[in-house]
Every structure is written in structure tokens, then in C-alpha cells.
Design a protein around this motif. Structure first.
Motif, PDB file in Angstrom:
ATOM      1  N   ASN A 146      57.132  61.102 100.002  1.00 57.84           N
ATOM      2  CA  ASN A 146      57.854  61.441  98.774  1.00 57.84           C
ATOM      3  C   ASN A 146      59.051  62.348  99.078  1.00 57.84           C
ATOM      4  O   ASN A 146      59.091  63.500  98.661  1.00 57.84           O
ATOM      5  CB  ASN A 146      56.872  62.132  97.820  1.00 57.84           C
ATOM      6  CG  ASN A 146      57.515  62.515  96.506  1.00 57.84           C
ATOM      7  OD1 ASN A 146      58.335  61.769  95.973  1.00 57.84           O
ATOM      8  ND2 ASN A 146      57.157  63.698  96.001  1.00 57.84           N
ATOM      9  N   ASN A 147      60.044  61.822  99.798  1.00 56.11           N
ATOM     10  CA  ASN A 147      61.162  62.666 100.227  1.00 56.11           C
ATOM     11  C   ASN A 147      62.094  63.072  99.100  1.00 56.11           C
ATOM     12  O   ASN A 147      62.892  63.988  99.264  1.00 56.11           O
ATOM     13  CB  ASN A 147      61.971  61.972 101.333  1.00 56.11           C
ATOM     14  CG  ASN A 147      61.325  62.126 102.689  1.00 56.11           C
ATOM     15  OD1 ASN A 147      60.226  61.628 102.914  1.00 56.11           O
ATOM     16  ND2 ASN A 147      61.979  62.857 103.589  1.00 56.11           N
ATOM     17  N   SER A 148      62.005  62.374  97.982  1.00 54.76           N
ATOM     18  CA  SER A 148      62.806  62.751  96.819  1.00 54.76           C
ATOM     19  C   SER A 148      61.858  63.297  95.764  1.00 54.76           C
ATOM     20  O   SER A 148      60.954  62.591  95.292  1.00 54.76           O
ATOM     21  CB  SER A 148      63.558  61.528  96.291  1.00 54.76           C
ATOM     22  OG  SER A 148      64.231  61.850  95.092  1.00 54.76           O
ATOM     23  N   ALA A 149      62.061  64.571  95.395  1.00 59.47           N
ATOM     24  CA  ALA A 149      61.126  65.247  94.485  1.00 59.47           C
ATOM     25  C   ALA A 149      60.898  64.471  93.197  1.00 59.47           C
ATOM     26  O   ALA A 149      61.803  63.776  92.712  1.00 59.47           O
ATOM     27  CB  ALA A 149      61.658  66.639  94.153  1.00 59.47           C
ATOM     28  N   GLY A 150      59.717  64.618  92.645  1.00 59.30           N
ATOM     29  CA  GLY A 150      59.339  63.811  91.477  1.00 59.30           C
ATOM     30  C   GLY A 150      58.467  62.698  91.980  1.00 59.30           C
ATOM     31  O   GLY A 150      58.744  62.127  93.036  1.00 59.30           O
ATOM     32  N   ASN A 151      57.383  62.399  91.250  1.00 60.01           N
ATOM     33  CA  ASN A 151      56.485  61.395  91.807  1.00 60.01           C
ATOM     34  C   ASN A 151      56.306  60.162  90.937  1.00 60.01           C
ATOM     35  O   ASN A 151      55.229  59.583  90.862  1.00 60.01           O
ATOM     36  CB  ASN A 151      55.134  62.032  92.180  1.00 60.01           C
ATOM     37  CG  ASN A 151      54.609  62.867  91.043  1.00 60.01           C
ATOM     38  OD1 ASN A 151      54.992  62.629  89.904  1.00 60.01           O
ATOM     39  ND2 ASN A 151      53.747  63.806  91.363  1.00 60.01           N
ATOM     40  N   GLN A 152      57.401  59.732  90.327  1.00 57.56           N
ATOM     41  CA  GLN A 152      57.334  58.450  89.611  1.00 57.56           C
ATOM     42  C   GLN A 152      56.925  57.326  90.560  1.00 57.56           C
ATOM     43  O   GLN A 152      56.244  56.393  90.171  1.00 57.56           O
ATOM     44  CB  GLN A 152      58.679  58.087  88.972  1.00 57.56           C
ATOM     45  CG  GLN A 152      59.166  59.067  87.919  1.00 57.56           C
ATOM     46  CD  GLN A 152      60.060  60.155  88.480  1.00 57.56           C
ATOM     47  OE1 GLN A 152      59.911  60.547  89.651  1.00 57.56           O
ATOM     48  NE2 GLN A 152      60.962  60.652  87.667  1.00 57.56           N
ATOM     49  N   SER A 153      57.359  57.431  91.807  1.00 60.52           N
ATOM     50  CA  SER A 153      57.068  56.342  92.751  1.00 60.52           C
ATOM     51  C   SER A 153      55.595  56.301  93.132  1.00 60.52           C
ATOM     52  O   SER A 153      55.132  55.335  93.727  1.00 60.52           O
ATOM     53  CB  SER A 153      57.920  56.476  94.007  1.00 60.52           C
ATOM     54  OG  SER A 153      57.589  57.669  94.697  1.00 60.52           O
ATOM     55  N   ALA A 154      54.850  57.340  92.795  1.00 60.94           N
ATOM     56  CA  ALA A 154      53.418  57.337  93.112  1.00 60.94           C
ATOM     57  C   ALA A 154      52.671  56.322  92.262  1.00 60.94           C
ATOM     58  O   ALA A 154      51.530  55.970  92.561  1.00 60.94           O
ATOM     59  CB  ALA A 154      52.831  58.727  92.900  1.00 60.94           C
ATOM     60  N   HIS A 155      53.313  55.846  91.209  1.00 62.49           N
ATOM     61  CA  HIS A 155      52.606  54.988  90.271  1.00 62.49           C
ATOM     62  C   HIS A 155      52.849  53.507  90.510  1.00 62.49           C
ATOM     63  O   HIS A 155      52.573  52.677  89.647  1.00 62.49           O
ATOM     64  CB  HIS A 155      52.984  55.388  88.844  1.00 62.49           C
ATOM     65  CG  HIS A 155      52.767  56.845  88.597  1.00 62.49           C
ATOM     66  ND1 HIS A 155      51.532  57.446  88.726  1.00 62.49           N
ATOM     67  CD2 HIS A 155      53.626  57.857  88.318  1.00 62.49           C
ATOM     68  CE1 HIS A 155      51.641  58.742  88.492  1.00 62.49           C
ATOM     69  NE2 HIS A 155      52.909  59.018  88.257  1.00 62.49           N
ATOM     70  N   GLY A 156      53.363  53.174  91.651  1.00 60.02           N
ATOM     71  CA  GLY A 156      53.599  51.767  91.947  1.00 60.02           C
ATOM     72  C   GLY A 156      52.495  51.203  92.835  1.00 60.02           C
ATOM     73  O   GLY A 156      51.715  51.944  93.438  1.00 60.02           O
ATOM     74  N   ARG A 157      52.499  49.909  92.934  1.00 62.78           N
ATOM     75  CA  ARG A 157      51.528  49.186  93.745  1.00 62.78           C
ATOM     76  C   ARG A 157      51.587  49.615  95.222  1.00 62.78           C
ATOM     77  O   ARG A 157      50.593  49.543  95.955  1.00 62.78           O
ATOM     78  CB  ARG A 157      51.847  47.692  93.604  1.00 62.78           C
ATOM     79  CG  ARG A 157      51.089  46.748  94.465  1.00 62.78           C
ATOM     80  CD  ARG A 157      49.607  46.752  94.147  1.00 62.78           C
ATOM     81  NE  ARG A 157      48.905  45.875  95.093  1.00 62.78           N
ATOM     82  CZ  ARG A 157      48.513  46.274  96.302  1.00 62.78           C
ATOM     83  NH1 ARG A 157      48.735  47.507  96.711  1.00 62.78           N
ATOM     84  NH2 ARG A 157      47.885  45.435  97.109  1.00 62.78           N
ATOM     85  N   TRP A 158      52.780  50.070  95.649  1.00 63.44           N
ATOM     86  CA  TRP A 158      53.033  50.435  97.053  1.00 63.44           C
ATOM     87  C   TRP A 158      52.415  51.770  97.437  1.00 63.44           C
ATOM     88  O   TRP A 158      52.525  52.185  98.593  1.00 63.44           O
ATOM     89  CB  TRP A 158      54.536  50.501  97.285  1.00 63.44           C
ATOM     90  CG  TRP A 158      55.218  51.241  96.161  1.00 63.44           C
ATOM     91  CD1 TRP A 158      55.246  52.594  95.972  1.00 63.44           C
ATOM     92  CD2 TRP A 158      55.887  50.674  95.047  1.00 63.44           C
ATOM     93  NE1 TRP A 158      55.905  52.904  94.818  1.00 63.44           N
ATOM     94  CE2 TRP A 158      56.322  51.750  94.220  1.00 63.44           C
ATOM     95  CE3 TRP A 158      56.182  49.360  94.655  1.00 63.44           C
ATOM     96  CZ2 TRP A 158      57.024  51.534  93.044  1.00 63.44           C
ATOM     97  CZ3 TRP A 158      56.882  49.162  93.487  1.00 63.44           C
ATOM     98  CH2 TRP A 158      57.301  50.236  92.678  1.00 63.44           C
ATOM     99  N   ALA A 159      51.796  52.471  96.479  1.00 65.76           N
ATOM    100  CA  ALA A 159      51.308  53.823  96.760  1.00 65.76           C
ATOM    101  C   ALA A 159      49.788  53.904  96.771  1.00 65.76           C
ATOM    102  O   ALA A 159      49.222  54.950  97.069  1.00 65.76           O
ATOM    103  CB  ALA A 159      51.881  54.807  95.743  1.00 65.76           C
ATOM    104  N   HIS A 160      49.133  52.810  96.466  1.00 64.53           N
ATOM    105  CA  HIS A 160      47.664  52.840  96.482  1.00 64.53           C
ATOM    106  C   HIS A 160      47.126  51.420  96.643  1.00 64.53           C
ATOM    107  O   HIS A 160      47.847  50.448  96.396  1.00 64.53           O
ATOM    108  CB  HIS A 160      47.141  53.454  95.181  1.00 64.53           C
ATOM    109  CG  HIS A 160      47.576  52.685  93.967  1.00 64.53           C
ATOM    110  ND1 HIS A 160      46.913  51.579  93.481  1.00 64.53           N
ATOM    111  CD2 HIS A 160      48.655  52.837  93.172  1.00 64.53           C
ATOM    112  CE1 HIS A 160      47.535  51.100  92.429  1.00 64.53           C
ATOM    113  NE2 HIS A 160      48.620  51.844  92.223  1.00 64.53           N
TER     114      HIS A 160
END
Lengths: 274, 274, 274, 274, 274, 274
Positions: free
Chosen positions: D220-234
Motif C-alpha cells: 500500500n505505497n499510496s496512503a488510503g486503503n481503497q485498494s484493499a477492497h479489490g479481488r487482488w488483495a485477498h
């Protein structure tokens, strides 16, 4: 290693869309002296510094800041493009306001980037690393950095004059101030190096190996001697190594060259006068 | 208007052919900081000067001299290529000396130019006017000129170290001396302008219009504060307009941007979260 | 806005200098599919996203990471260049090991960058933004991203085979793993978009407006019908909108064009057969 | 070996001249994603295929068809330029319709090509082979091909929206349909290869040699974790080789680098802090 | 519209691999005067012909043939690259034969194209449409075509001298013959146009509008009058419109220019001497 | 070595400013066939001549004159830009005359050059040495020179038609006349070389080594036989070495090529059909 936060270093919000100014503004994103140039130049210089941690840190501080300037400008361009008309061209030709926009905007902002900023200059030419340098010699490179900030601030000042949008002007006023600082900082670093070394780069090359008889001579190769009246034509040289001299009528020091013929397997034109 | 004499400004005669060094030497003909760059840069700057005849003359004097440096280097390259082997490659692979030459030389010196100099750098990349600038602001441009002479002299010094040929070294010693003069002269001209104007380019832009609160601030965007110990981080600023300030932990001044969706006829991905 | 820490994402330390491999490694810094390309591509795509914060974040996460990969590779190149010989070329020609190095290394690593990394590929060609895209259509762009990670990982794999240096191999093994992740992530994002839209980009363009009679037809323009035996030549089309059809002998659908003469003030060759 | 017939694959006849749209249309002839790009890309890929005759044939079928698309577009541009005004500019400035045309058209369509199509994009930048790739790895290359057809169809769709000319729209509708097919066919070929190999390119590189601990990790190099909610994160990774993991606060794995000083004959700035 | 057959116009099979010659041969694929240049140049000229079907057909005949020459050369390069060593560089440095190969070959033939031909020249520079022209004036363009075939045949002849491989020489002998024909054909077409029009392009511009007093004058701008002894310095002019005249000491016809100052919002250096 | 006088070869003074025409005029300064191209081309050819002093002198005479043409055109552009409006864009959009100017001028003439001429073409693309050639074979090069003067005069003629400014027309009439002379002189030099050698370049390559059976054959690769009716299809060949022959239905002379698989360490797609 880098980290990013989504907030901007400074505001990048225009009062209203302006696709023509969006095109203009591209110059300071992806043009010769735009923010991509300074960001990449400072980072490569920083990564290549051998020792001299103070300078390495300064380069990486500034290069990293410049990445954020690309971001501010890209955001501004994207917002200026909002509401860009995509009427049919025929409709546009009939409406003077729309045709002024279509004639002056970059068509690639519609066709290629879909209303987004591009890594290009104001004529749509993509950024190239031919614009930048990292030579390993810090005085040579800091002079390039001072140049980049001078040319860059000049371009921002010209753009400032071309818009009435208070949001755009506010952001440009920020960039002008940062360029002021960056000119100041490279200027300070240059002074430091010049005082330690000499003003002539590279200072490590032994001066007795060069042809010192012409190290401080101005050759008047263009007729007219207005240039004889400058500081560079008389008095002690700036490097403290000699005295300036002005040569009114410069002459060649070597004879006319004559090249030998090429071997036959090169298939050049054989000389008829040999 | 220009005139040409067939004699050279200085000697350009190697002791013996050396096609590999011919490739290297191309860097200072057609590379970023080669003689084509300085010749064209000074001439375009000179032609564009508005008033300021003293500077115009200086630019045209020097640009015209640099044309003669392209000529000297082109002559040298042509002579270094004489006797370049064009054996079959199979023969070459068997002879370590010939293969050293073929592996290190530029094949276009055989195939394209027929043993002639090219308007290219040491990797065969053709010269491009992307290398140069003429902005109409003389302080900005003279800083570029000083940069060019610094980078150029650095490259010539490196080349000087790479050869034992006394003829080549003699010519490079000439170029080193001329680059010394040209650094001196742009340095002098820069001093003159900086004293009359200010060190910040362009000096004509009203300082109160920029965001002065950040005009003399160093943001520490790269962790570690080695850069805090430089002249640029404390004391009066170089432009005499403020005091340097160091910000250890820089923060954003503007919120996270959010762009509006594009109209449908652009066919971007529609936002799913609007 | 960006922050930088001086530590590297991963180790970049070779066992020993190797200037020839330094040249090779430049391909994945400043070549078409190098780290500058992915960093700049993801950042520009991210800055231009309109809504869709999830994708914007993913792009900025990855683009910011890639900046750190440029840094790792630049550091590695600078170290591989340490101890690069700058003997005279004459000495080099006599020593097979040194001549192998000089013949195979990039001369600009000596002359231009002074043993530093460059924003260039393995032939010294500077990076250009012609390599990248940000179109505003995320499915189109994520396909480009998947391509970039595929081509990039392929090049790193080839470089891995060309060295025995355990330090270099260790760093390349890191980059290979990261490219594996990035292929996985763009693949996942593509699936998501394809399921929501359709596989044909842009999915928003009304299909009835295109010439649907040739939307699923393979024209056999190159004689020989090996291509008739692929999935693309029979069965339902991948987009679920039709059935693939194979045309063995494609014919033109429109007559021979004939252009009108140009007006005289264009000074083209007047037609003799009108 | 190639053959040509004078008939066109499809009609290329506008209802009326439109020099401004001629400029726009150049984007899909000689721009990054234009027809020259796909023609040359498929042909070079085809010529370089080693075995795999089915794919070679498909590439050459399609590359050969694309040559015909350049022809159709060139014909269309030549016809759109007929009747382009070459009034004096002074006259033009007074007539809003003519000035809309002159402001928006490409002046090289008059001065350089004499009302002919050019191998250039919509800003007059000439086509460059930097746009294309043929890597020898078909999955990597077919992904590029799918990208090219996606970006290309997107641009054609945008151009379709910008004109009311039924002749132009008819030709663009043809190109849209062909791009639909080409997206379908590369999609099918990609599926086939992915099923046989793996989705990660190159599949032949032994996975145990890469740093597998980071092969499925999102940093997560860019602060904020919207990207945590994608298929690519779990969940299981797309390549079936692991499980996705999300790292909220990524840290460096390697210490701050420090480079050794350069030898004196390089003439870099000597380190003051060594 | 185009068709392709898989057979080659002529054989392209070397006796044995030779990666160094593969690099050299790239010059006539993707270099300034390579086969991509002539193919694209003739096709664009052909598509842009307005009337003059005889010339249009000749252009399209030849352009289509040249596409097949790219194919032959691409096939030859791919075969010359077979067996290219990808040892570790360390191993290579120890073996003089392998190092000769690695030093002399293009690293992108391994890293980028995977042993395939590239649209590049012998230094890896990608082909650019800057190399070609289609002006709408056939005499101007046929002169370019004759030039291209002259430069191209010269380069092929030089390459012929650099190899002993009978397969390569056989293919080059074919290309030499085709270039002979193409020089002959453009020569014939040029004669025809020159006889109908005049040798001066464009012949349609009224001669009385030019400054006829200098239409047949040789200015001796470079000292020394060897050029006075050529056909171009005396006797009737080649265009039958005047008599050649030689001016030993050319003088300027116009005074020294002086430009007006720029307005303040341009932020140029204000003139100090106005 | 060069000298410069401040006077111009001919007048370069417009009746009034015209920023749009300034943009157009850039084509013949820094475009493919502009004055930078001919100046640099003739000088490099001249410096590379081996023997043949008559031709060397002619090249240097003309190259030196062309430097003065760049100067004239640069002066003209600078004057045409005087009075270029730098209103805010908003103001401009409301005034049709100003918007015609802003839409049609090059924004870099304001932002980058500060109302000065640039080394660029009419679309702002910087000059590149890719435009020029010096091959060592004079017949090949003089053909390029004749081409350059033909294309250049054509462009000047088109520009002449686009303005009513008597000052501009007067200067263009001068350039037209000089291009007339230069076409005449290269024509004369070409005749001389063709008579001494042969029309086929290079004449030194033994004709019996080429595949003479196709040295005078026209292959009808584009269907339709209008080209059969030209001089190039029947009768004695222009080079006096054979008889032209027309082949209605050309066939391939070599079988379909099949390439061997790449070694595993290249990581290409393995052939499935081997």
C-alpha cells in the motif's frame, strides 16, 4: 523507496474548464523544462551521487517534491478539460466560441487521453529523457538545475499572464514561489562548490594540459566589436587564472585539411584529383 | 551572413587511425553537449536578441566559432576512420585486435557514412534540437550556456583520458582551453545581469504575486536531514528577499482531489462509486 | 504528494563490478518496458481516474512502488560501473579482457554519466513518453498494464540468465516476484471489468452502429489456412455477440479510389490523364 | 511476399471535404495506436514466430488486412483535404469559417504533403517503431495486440462522435467492427495460451527462483486503503500459486545505499565526506 | 487491399548463424534507407497520387514489392540470430570468440526481441516516419525515390563486402539487382517528367515572381575557387532559363537587422541599449 | 573556420506582424526540408569529401550560404511574432480576430521562445539530424541534395501563396531563386558524375555479382497494368546494361520459411507443432 499521500501539496482547482489553457499548461508538465524534467533529473542525480550525502539528500528532497508538482498540474489539466466540447466539428465550425476552443485545444486530449493530462508539451510532443542530465560532476549538474528552474519559472510567469482564472493563477503563484526557492538553493550550492573548487568545470583537470594561450581569449568571429565592451573582453579572468584578451581579427591556426581516399570496398566516389 | 575559409581553427590530425575512438569522439560532435548544440544554441539566441547588441554580438561571435569546432572534430573523426577494417566479420572474429575494433566501433561509420563523421552521439543517436534553448530571457539562457560549456568540457576531459594519441590530445587540449574561456565569458555576463536584475529569473515578475510564504522554504521530502546543514537551509536567502527555512516534516496544503466523470461520448470507464 | 526514504525496497548490491551487464540492465530502467515506463504509466493513469477510487488507489500504490524499482536498478547500475576501466583505448585493444569490456559497455556510461545510471535503454536510447498510455478507459489501460508487466518480466528473466553474480540475481529474483504480483493484480482487475462490461472495449459504444456483418469474421489475407483451425475461426465469439466465421478468399468491398486534382496553388503534379 | 489490388477493403468516401477532421483522423493512421502500428506489429511478430504455424498465419492474416486499413484511411484523409482553402492568411483571419478551418487543420497537410495523408498522428508527430513490440513470447505479444485493438477501437469510437459526415461514419463503423473481431481473436488466442501455460509470463521461468514471499503481496505505497477492497488483495491468487496478501504499511527491506567514489580520471566531484 | 503468400520473393537462408552480422543487417531493414522506408514511402506516395494512374500503379507495384523485402530481411536476421549465445557475461569475457560476438551484437536481439528481427537500424534506433516523404509533387518525390534506391544499394554493397556467408551474399545479390532496377525506373520516370515540365521543381510556379537576378548565380561563400571550374559556374544554366554566373566575393544585400523589444508580459530581458 | 557579418544576405522584413504565418514559416527553418537541413547536410558532406576538391568547395560554398538563410528566416519569424497578442485566453475567445490568431499560432512561440524563432517545424517538432545524409558517395548524396532543393522550393512556393505581405513575399522570392540555382547546380554535378560513372549507384560494385536476371524487371505486384505503359517497362534500360521487362504475374522464388525454436533461456513460447 517512495510513499504517496492522496492530498496535494497545494490546490489545483480552476474556477471553470478551459481546454485551450489545458493545452498550454502541458508545457510545464511534459515540456523541456516541465516538472517531469526536474523530477527525473534530480532523482537520477541523487541516486548517482558518490559520497557527498548533503547534496544527495538535497537532490532527493527536491526531486521528490517535484513528483508532487507533476501531480498538481495533472490534476489541474484534468479539471480544465472537464466540459471540453465534443460536438461534431461541423457544429463547431458554425459557433465561433466552440471553434475557438477546438482550434486551440490539443485533439489528443479528446482522442488519446479521454480528458486526462498527458506526459507531453503544449504541442503534444511526448516527454523525452533527452531533456535531462546527470553527469556525476555536481557543479556541472547544479548549473543545469539552476538553468532548469530559471527556464521553468519563466514559462510559468508567461502562463500566469495568459489566464484570468483565479484558481489557476493561485496554483501558478505557488509554483512560482517554489521555483524561487529552488533557484535560491541551487545558487547557494553552486557558490559553495565554486569557492571550494574553481568556477571552471571540471576543476580537477590540470590546467597546464590545456592550450592556455587561448584560455581567456575572445575571438571576434562575428564582425562588429560590440562584444569588446563587456567584462569578458578585458581585465582579470573570472577564474583568476589569467587576463581576458580580445582578438579583433581571428585567424586559423591550422592548414586546410585533405582526407585520404577510402578503400574500394567502401564504394565511395573515387577522387578524380588524386 | 556567413563566410568560410578552408583552414581549420586548430589542428585536427591524429597520429594514427582509431575507429573506436572515432565513435567515442562523436559524443562531442552530435551528443547532447556537443559542438552542434552550442553552435546552434548560440546562433538562435543571437538571432532572437531584441536590443542588447553587446550580448547579441557575443552570442554570434561564439556561435560562429563553434561551427568551426564541429569542422575540426568532423575532420578528426574522418581521419580516425581511415584504415578502419572492413574485413568479413568471420575473419574479424578470429583476430582479437580486429574484433576489438569491430565490437567497439559504430557500424554506421562503415555502412551509412562511408568513413565520415556523423551528426550523432557516441551511440549513433542523431542530434536533435531538443537539446537546445533560446528563451528570449538572457539570464536564463546564459545559465544554459554556462551549463553547456561545463558539461562539454567535462566530456572532453574524460575523452582526453582515454587516448594516448598525441595528435588527438593536442586538439582536445585546444577545445579544453576554449571551453575554459567560454565558461569564463558566460560567467561574466551572468554576473553582470544578476547585479542589474536579481538572481531569480525572471526578475520582472512582481514578487508579491507569488506565494511568498514558501519562496525560501526547503521541504524535507526525502527522510534524513543531511540537507538541513547546507547554506540553503538557514540564513538570508541568496536573492536578498527573505530568510531560508527548513521544514522537517512537510505536509500537504490541499485536500485529496476528486475528478468529475467524463461525458458519455468520450467512452471512458463510468465511475462505479459516484 | 510524495515522500522518500533513503532505504531501498530491496537489496541492490552486486558481488563485483560488471560494466557490460550494467549496459544490459539499462533496458529495464529506461527501455520500452522498463521501470520508468510502468511508474509513469500508472501514475498518469491514477491521476486521471474520474471516480472509481478503488482503481485510482491501486494505480497509485503500484506506480509509487515502481519509482522505488527505478531507484534499486539505478543503484545497481552505479555499482556495476564501479571499477569500469578507463584505460586508453590503445592499452585496451591489447588486453582481451579489457577490450571485451570496452567493446560491450555503453561509452556514455563513462563520457556522459560519469559511472552513473541513465534514463536510457541497453542501446543508450533515452526514455520517451511514447512508450506509455493513459486513455481514461480503465479496461483498455489495464490491458496495457498487464502487457507491460508481461514484457517486463520476460526481459528480467532473460537478464537473469545472463549473469552469475549472486547479488544481481538476488535483486532480479525480487523484481520477478513483484512482476508476478503485478500480472496477477491487473489480471484480477481486468476480469472484474470484463464481467461488468463486456470484453470488447469500449463497451459503451452501441454495437448496432458498427458493421456487425464483419464483427466476427476472420479474413484469410495471408494464403494458407492454418489459422482456420483456431478457436477464433469457429464457434460462438468470445464476446457472446455472434459466431466466428472464416473467409478463405477475402474480396474488396469498395471500388478503386480516384482522387480529384489539387488546386493550382498547391503546385502538385497536374494529372495528365484527367 | 505481398500482392495488392487497387480496390479498397471498404468504402472511404466522405460526403464533403473537412480538413479539420482530416487532421483528427491522422491519429488512427500514424498515432501510437493507429493502423501503421498494428500492421507493422503483427507482421514483425508473424515473421519472427518460431514454429507455431497457426499463430504465425493468424498474425500474417491480420497484419496484411491492417495494411489495407492504412490505405482506406489514407484515401479518406486525401479526400477530406480536397478543397482545403489555401487563401492568404490575412483573408482567412477575416472570415470566421475559414479561420476555424485554418486554426484547426494541420499546416503540414498544405505545406508538406500537398493535401495528402501523412504517416503522422493528429499533432503531426511522425510514426515511430517505438510504438510496437515483437518479443518472441506469444502470450506477452498477444496481450499487446489485445491492448492495441482496445485502445484503437476506443479512439475510433471517439472520432465517430465528432463528425456528422455519413461517409466518414460509415467507414468508421467498418473499422469498429473489425476491431471488435480483432479483440475477439486475440482474446481467444490468449485464453488458449493461458490454459496451456499459466497466466504469468514467461511461464517457463522456474517460480522457485523468484522471491516467492512477495509474489502475491500488494504493498500500500499510496496512503488510503481503497485498494484493499479489490479481488487482488485477498483470496487465492489468479495464477493459482498462492494467496493474495495486503500490506498496509510497507517497509524497506534493504539499507540506505552508499556508492564508492569514482576514479580521478572520471572527473566527478570528489566526495567531501569520505 | 493487400494479400500475402507465405513464400518469399527470394531465398533468405544463411549458411550459419552470425549475430554480429544480424545487427549490421538491421541497417537495411529499419535504418534511414532501409526497406521499411522505401515500402512506406512508395505506398504513401501512391495512395496520395491525384490522377496520373500510370505513376500511381508504378508506386504501388514497387511499394508492395518492398514489403516483401522487409520480410526476406527479417527472416534472414531471425536465422542469423539462431544459436546466438546467451552465456553468462562472465563466461563470455573469458572466451575471445564469444566476447567478440557479445561485444558486437545488439543486446536487444536477446533481451527485447528474443532472437527476432526488429524495426530498427544497426544501432538499435527504431524506424521513424521522419525518414520519408510524399509531397504530392511527383518530380520532387521521384527524386527522393532515386536517392533512396541509391543510398540503399550503396549500403547493401557495403554489407556484401563484410560477409563470407554464401547464403547471405546470395540474398544481397538479389537486393542489389532489385535496387538496380528501381534506380532505372525512377530515372526513367524523372526523365519523362523533366521533359514535360522543366528540371526546376515546382515547374508551375511563375519564374518571373522569383528574384531572377540570382537564379543562376554561384556565391563563393567558402574561400578558394575550385568550385569556379565546374559546369555549374559558367555556360547556359541546366534549366535553359539563364546563364551561370560565379561571384567571387559575395556581399550582403540587406542591412543588419534590429528587433523591437518584446512586451513586458513576455518577461524577456529588457534591452539596455534602447 | 567560419566568419559572420551582421548584415543579412537579403531583406527579411514583413509589412506587419503575423504570428500565424510565423508558425507556418517555421517549416522551412526546422522542418524536414528546411534550411537547417540543407546547411548541415552540405557541411557534413563537404567535411567528409576525400579528394575531389571541386565538389568539396561547392558543398562548403552552398552550406555556408544556407547558414545565412536560417538567419534570414529566423529574423523574419522574430519580426512576424512582434505584437503577438498575449491577452488572457478568456479575452481572446471573445474576439474572433484574436482567437483566430491564438488558435493558429504555435503556443511555444510565447511560452518557450519568448517571440523568437525556433529550430522546429510548423507543428513545433524540433529539427533532427535524422533528416540528413552524408554517405561518402557523391552521386548518391548529390541526388539527395537535388531532392532537398526540390522539396524545399515546393514548400516555399506553397508558403508564397499563403500570404499577401509584400515583405514576406519579397524574401520568399529570393529563396525561390536561390533554390532554382541550387537545383541547377546539383543537376549539373549529377550529370557530370553520371557521365563519368554510370547512373546506378554505386558504380564501383561489379555488376556480374548481382542477380542480373532481375536487374531490369518490373514486377507487377499491384494488380492492374497501367505501369506497363511507361518507359521503365520496355526498351533498353536507362543504365545501358539491359532491356526492361514487365512481369504481369510475379511469383515467389523461394519456399515458405520455417524458423528453428529458440533455446530455453530466451523464454519464448515453445513451438507446439514441432
Amino acid at each position: 523507496m517512495f510513499y504517496h499521500v492522496k492530498e496535494l501539496q497545494y490546490h489545483a482547482k480552476p474556477e471553470r474548464p478551459d481546454p485551450v489553457f489545458a493545452r498550454m499548461l502541458q508545457e510545464v508538465i511534459g515540456g523541456q523544462w516541465g516538472e517531469i524534467s526536474v523530477a527525473m533529473q534530480y532523482l537520477f542525480q541523487g541516486w548517482n551521487v558518490r559520497g557527498n550525502e548533503k547534496y544527495r539528500d538535497l537532490l532527493l528532497d527536491t526531486g521528490t517534491e517535484e513528483l508532487g508538482h507533476i501531480e498538481m498540474l495533472a490534476t489541474m489539466v484534468a479539471r480544465l478539460l472537464e466540459g471540453a466540447p465534443v460536438p461534431t466539428l461541423e457544429e463547431a465550425a458554425k459557433d465561433p466560441v466552440i471553434n475557438a476552443i477546438l482550434g486551440g485545444m490539443n485533439p489528443q486530449h479528446i482522442i488519446v487521453s479521454g480528458l486526462g493530462a498527458m506526459p507531453s508539451d503544449s504541442n503534444g510532443r511526448r516527454w523525452t529523457a533527452d531533456y535531462i542530465i546527470a553527469s556525476g560532476n555536481l557543479l556541472a549538474d547544479f548549473r543545469m538545475n539552476l538553468t532548469a528552474e530559471s527556464q521553468g519559472r519563466l514559462q510559468v510567469a508567461r502562463l500566469y499572464e495568459m489566464t484570468d482564472d483565479r484558481g489557476v493563477k493561485d496554483m501558478l503563484a505557488w509554483l512560482l514561489a517554489r521555483d524561487t526557492m529552488h533557484q535560491n538553493q541551487w545558487y547557494a550550492a553552486i557558490k559553495e562548490l565554486e569557492e571550494k573548487e574553481n568556477i571552471v568545470v571540471p576543476s580537477t583537470f590540470p590546467r597546464q594540459l590545456e592550450h592556455r594561450e587561448v584560455s581567456h581569449v575572445l575571438f571576434n568571429n562575428s564582425a562588429g566589436n560590440q562584444s569588446a565592451h563587456g567584462r569578458w573582453a578585458h581585465g582579470p579572468s573570472m577564474d583568476g587564472e589569467g587576463v581576458f584578451k580580445y582578438v579583433e581579427k581571428p585567424v586559423p591556426f591550422a592548414p586546410k585539411p585533405k582526407l585520404n581516399p577510402a578503400p574500394p570496398n567502401i564504394h565511395n566516389t573515387p577522387p578524380e584529383d588524386c
